[in-house]
Write an enzyme that holds these catalytic residues in place. Structure first.
Site, mmCIF file in Angstrom:
data_model
loop_
_atom_site.group_PDB
_atom_site.id
_atom_site.type_symbol
_atom_site.label_atom_id
_atom_site.label_comp_id
_atom_site.label_asym_id
_atom_site.label_seq_id
_atom_site.Cartn_x
_atom_site.Cartn_y
_atom_site.Cartn_z
ATOM 1 C CG MET A 26 4.564 -5.242 43.960
ATOM 2 S SD MET A 26 5.952 -5.158 45.134
ATOM 3 C CE MET A 26 6.522 -6.850 45.131
ATOM 4 N N GLY A 27 3.728 -6.049 39.181
ATOM 5 C CA GLY A 27 4.205 -6.311 37.833
ATOM 6 C C GLY A 27 4.847 -7.680 37.693
ATOM 7 C CG LEU A 29 1.371 -8.427 35.323
ATOM 8 C CD1 LEU A 29 0.233 -7.798 34.517
ATOM 9 C CD2 LEU A 29 1.077 -8.362 36.810
ATOM 10 C CG HIS A 33 0.149 -11.295 38.719
ATOM 11 N ND1 HIS A 33 1.384 -11.790 38.392
ATOM 12 C CD2 HIS A 33 0.281 -10.712 39.939
ATOM 13 C CE1 HIS A 33 2.233 -11.519 39.365
ATOM 14 N NE2 HIS A 33 1.592 -10.872 40.320
ATOM 15 C CD GLN A 57 5.288 -4.653 49.080
ATOM 16 O OE1 GLN A 57 4.388 -3.811 49.012
ATOM 17 N NE2 GLN A 57 5.126 -5.888 48.629
ATOM 18 N N GLY A 144 -4.589 -12.504 45.906
ATOM 19 C CA GLY A 144 -4.380 -13.938 45.803
ATOM 20 C C GLY A 144 -4.175 -14.610 47.146
ATOM 21 C CG ASP A 147 1.338 -13.133 48.417
ATOM 22 O OD1 ASP A 147 2.499 -13.333 48.801
ATOM 23 O OD2 ASP A 147 1.042 -12.960 47.224
ATOM 24 C CG LEU A 181 1.811 -20.089 38.367
ATOM 25 C CD1 LEU A 181 1.006 -19.494 37.211
ATOM 26 C CD2 LEU A 181 3.004 -20.875 37.835
ATOM 27 N NE ARG A 184 10.804 -11.798 46.058
ATOM 28 C CZ ARG A 184 9.856 -11.000 46.538
ATOM 29 N NH1 ARG A 184 8.620 -11.449 46.642
ATOM 30 N NH2 ARG A 184 10.137 -9.764 46.916
#
Length: 283
Positions: A26-27, A29, A33, A57, A144, A147, A181, A184
């Site tokens: 979702m950018g 980065l 990422h 989402q 990753g 999550d 990392l 948010r």
């Protein structure tokens, strides 16, 4: 690096090449990422990344509008990593018509933990990931382990729909003080950022307590969870959950499974100020 927003143009560029290694994002980065981009390259070129902030989402009181969008900086980072294509569709590109068809994960996996506290979240995730898979047609896709539940659900979705893509897990990348990392993390104040590594420290304590049990049983794990939640709450966190679950399906382990040495994972989500952080630790 080619930057493409149109689905047909993407397919035209990929036609006749080896099937891609794909990293959806979702950018905004960060090094986490970028580590996934490097892992994707190990599984073969070309590497395709996507950036799309997926409205489906986000809940009604979540941070869709304020979610960090840093496209130019993201482009520069991806170019340095040698990404072949950045697929950056707009909502109109990806959802030219209202997305009335949705992918609904099974309740036993999609409505627990994150799914309980973010209703509809995994429905939105699965819907956009399936659509991105349809656009890119990747050989492998990298997600990753930070999550953890999302990784499990995407893996199961790919299996149940017989999708010709291998789901590759990427290890969680952490700051020097242990904080996972996350895009948010930028929401945290200076004081909150100093406190944030406590989340991982509590998980480490839980892991040590579980490993130190002479006899693992359900009641012992529940007591460890309860104390860990109290520890966070006593430090002005607002914990949603700290849960010790089976790695395979994220269900609570039975006494029989615990005694048989079932692999476990500790998962947590907690708010620090206005920022909700998640983390996990395998046992």
């Amino acid at each position: 690096m080619k930057i493409i927003s149109d689905i047909q143009e993407l397919r035209d560029h990929l036609r006749g090449q080896n099937r891609a290694s794909f990293v959806p994002t979702m950018g905004n980065l960060h090094e986490g990422h970028l580590s996934l981009m490097r892992l994707a390259r190990q599984h073969g070129d070309p590497v395709v990344a996507s950036i799309f902030v997926n409205r489906l989402q986000f809940g009604p009181n979540e941070d869709f509008d304020s979610y960090p969008r840093t496209m130019q900086a993201d482009i520069e980072k991806l170019e340095k990593e040698g990404v072949y294509i950045l697929f950056a569709p707009t909502e109109r590109d990806l959802y030219p018509q209202p997305q009335e068809y949705r992918i609904d994960p099974p309740q036993q996996l999609g409505d627990i933990l994150e799914g309980e506290f973010r209703p509809g979240f995994f429905k939105g995730v699965c819907t956009v990931v399936l659509k991105l898979f349809s656009c890119v047609q990747p050989k492998v896709a990298v997600f990753g382990k930070k999550d953890y539940q999302q990784l499990m659900i995407i893996r199961q979705m790919a299996k149940q729909f017989a999708l010709p893509v291998e789901i590759i897990p990427g290890e969680t990348i952490r700051a020097e003080d242990g904080l996972a990392l996350s895009s948010r993390n930028g929401y945290l104040s200076v004081e909150e950022r100093a406190e944030a590594p406590e989340l991982q420290r509590v998980l480490q304590q839980v892991r040590e307590q579980v490993l130190g049990l002479k006899h693992r049983d359900v009641s012992s794990l529940l007591e460890i969870e309860k104390k860990a939640i109290a520890t966070l709450a006593g430090r002005r966190w607002e914990p949603d959950y700290i849960a010790i679950r089976q790695q395979g399906d994220l269900a609570p382990a039975s006494n029989e499974q615990l005694q048989a040495g079932e692999p476990l994972v500790i998962l947590t989500a907690a708010k620090l100020g206005k920022t909700r952080l998640i983390d996990n630790l395998e046992i």
